[in-house]
Design an enzyme around this catalytic site. Structure first.
Site, PDB file in Angstrom:
ATOM      1  N   CYS A   1      23.641 -26.496  -0.194  1.00  0.00           N
ATOM      2  CA  CYS A   1      23.990 -27.023   0.710  1.00  0.00           C
ATOM      3  C   CYS A   1      25.116 -27.781   0.273  1.00  0.00           C
ATOM      4  O   CYS A   1      25.550 -28.606   1.681  1.00  0.00           O
ATOM      5  CB  CYS A   1      22.871 -27.793   1.167  1.00  0.00           C
ATOM      6  SG  CYS A   1      21.666 -27.829   1.326  1.00  0.00           S
TER       7      CYS A   1
ATOM      8  N   HIS B   1      25.377 -34.110   4.914  1.00  0.00           N
ATOM      9  CA  HIS B   1      24.996 -32.943   5.066  1.00  0.00           C
ATOM     10  C   HIS B   1      23.316 -32.881   5.102  1.00  0.00           C
ATOM     11  O   HIS B   1      22.506 -34.412   5.059  1.00  0.00           O
ATOM     12  CB  HIS B   1      24.836 -32.478   3.530  1.00  0.00           C
ATOM     13  CG  HIS B   1      23.321 -31.265   3.320  1.00  0.00           C
ATOM     14  ND1 HIS B   1      22.787 -30.376   4.489  1.00  0.00           N
ATOM     15  CD2 HIS B   1      22.375 -31.283   2.736  1.00  0.00           C
ATOM     16  CE1 HIS B   1      22.403 -29.761   3.836  1.00  0.00           C
ATOM     17  NE2 HIS B   1      21.347 -30.397   2.812  1.00  0.00           N
TER      18      HIS B   1
ATOM     19  N   ASN C   1      17.416 -28.654   8.282  1.00  0.00           N
ATOM     20  CA  ASN C   1      17.955 -28.560   7.683  1.00  0.00           C
ATOM     21  C   ASN C   1      18.819 -27.274   7.214  1.00  0.00           C
ATOM     22  O   ASN C   1      18.165 -26.266   7.970  1.00  0.00           O
ATOM     23  CB  ASN C   1      17.968 -29.209   5.890  1.00  0.00           C
ATOM     24  CG  ASN C   1      18.720 -28.004   4.779  1.00  0.00           C
ATOM     25  OD1 ASN C   1      19.771 -28.129   4.755  1.00  0.00           O
ATOM     26  ND2 ASN C   1      18.004 -28.885   3.523  1.00  0.00           N
TER      27      ASN C   1
END
Ligand code: UT7
Length: 332
Positions: free
Chosen positions: A116, A256, A286
């Protein structure tokens, strides 16, 4: 001659058309919309269902969108860096495949695997090629087809992830716009908490690894949650200190998108107003390396030349960090 910085001069994005809602997930695992919404903030995610399509196809669409919006010729691109954990294949790299499919005739490229934090790392790597004067046009694309590594029998992870891609163009600036200070971190002791058990050289694919469902993302969410909040907050503070700025100088925080509660906690601990925090997790979930460029793409019309942005991320590895970006253009 003025010192060159690497300005972001364009943004593009792509989400595949199919949508997986919380109601859909209720039919697949023991979960419910109320739990997912209150614990994660996610309402739906886009998923790539088309047979024969992969991460590079998401990246291709994001890069095409970027080239169109920024009025840039594919033949002028020097380098494509692709941040991803869901490469089309173990090798060759996905960046090369994207470059070939778009037709970027002179570009070379490579992938960055930092989960990520992949886009954050790649942005800083790309910036170095511009700052050094080596290249003029670098594309950084974050692309992940998370549905290819999500276990739809594991309710603790399958509700979190979606597919998507976002891309930015980096070009030299003599006015100081673009990627400024950065704090990039890694701690390999985080491996047990977020990883894929098989499929690499340690445990090559076998009937056993498949039967044990070891080819999916494994996460111990609670531990990751705490480390994510701490890592994003501390690295942001460090960047601000390096740049001699306070949160009041910052126009936008671009976090994020892993969990809305992580984003809320980061903003709270930085004492930063949520109105200036980019959030799109409710729509996309996500998307790993794609979350940050997809935020920039969604908020592009609200960004003004000179705005100071903090981009911050945390992910598997563990990898994390923050970077300061001075926005280079007004809304199109
Ligand atoms: O992007 C890479 C980095 N990743 C992250 O940053 C993710 C970080 N972690 C998280 O976002 C959260 O930890 C999760 C969303 C994964 C989990 O949320 P949580 O608030 O930490 O829940 P939990 O794991 O503590 O589980 C609480 C309860 C448990 O039940 P019991 O033991 O209290 O009876 C779980 O079994 O919720 C249960 N649960 C669910 N219930 C309904 C877990 N998943 C679900 C579900 N639906 N999908």
């Amino acid at each position: 001659m003025a010192r060159l910085t690497a300005a972001i001069t364009g943004v593009g994005g792509y989400l595949p058309p199919d949508i997986l809602t919380n109601a859909d997930l209720e039919k697949m695992v023991d979960t419910n919309d109320e739990w997912i919404t209150s614990r994660t903030g996610i309402q739906e995610r886009h998923i790539l269902k088309e047979e024969g399509k992969a991460t590079s196809d998401l990246g291709v669409e994001a890069v095409k969108d970027l080239l169109k919006k920024s009025n840039t010729s594919k033949d002028d691109i020097d380098l494509i860096i692709c941040a991803t954990v869901t490469a089309d294949r173990v090798f060759p790299d996905t960046a090369n495949n994207i470059s070939y499919k778009v037709g970027c005739s002179k570009a070379f490229g490579f992938d960055v695997n930092a989960a990520c934090s992949g886009f954050l790392y790649s942005l800083n790597i790309g910036a170095k090629f511009i700052e050094s004067g080596t290249y003029q046009k670098v594309i950084v694309v974050g692309a992940d087809m998370m549905t290819s590594i999500v276990d739809y029998q594991d309710r603790t992870t399958c509700i979190l992830f979606g597919d998507g891609a976002g891309a930015v163009l980096l070009e030299p600036s003599e006015e100081g716009f673009g990627i400024k200070n950065a704090v990039l971190k890694a701690d390999g002791s985080g491996l047990p908490f977020l990883h894929m058990k098989a499929g690499g050289s340690l445990r090559p694919p076998s009937i056993e690894t498949i039967q044990n469902r070891e080819h999916y993302a494994y996460q111990e969410g609670k531990h990751v949650f705490k480390r994510a909040v701490n890592g994003m907050v501390e690295s942001t503070k460090e960047v601000l200190k390096q740049a001699n700025l306070s949160t009041e100088d910052i126009s936008w925080v671009v976090p994020h998108q892993a969990n809305k509660r992580i984003i809320d906690s980061v903003a709270h601990m930085l004492d930063f107003p949520m109105e200036r925090v980019m959030v799109n997790i409710h729509k996309y979930g996500n998307t790993t390396a794609a979350t940050i460029p997809l935020c920039l793409n969604d908020y592009e019309n609200q960004l003004k030349k000179g705005d100071k942005l903090i981009i911050t991320a945390f992910g598997g590895g563990f990898t994390w960090g923050s970077t300061l970006v001075e926005w280079a253009y007004d809304p199109l």
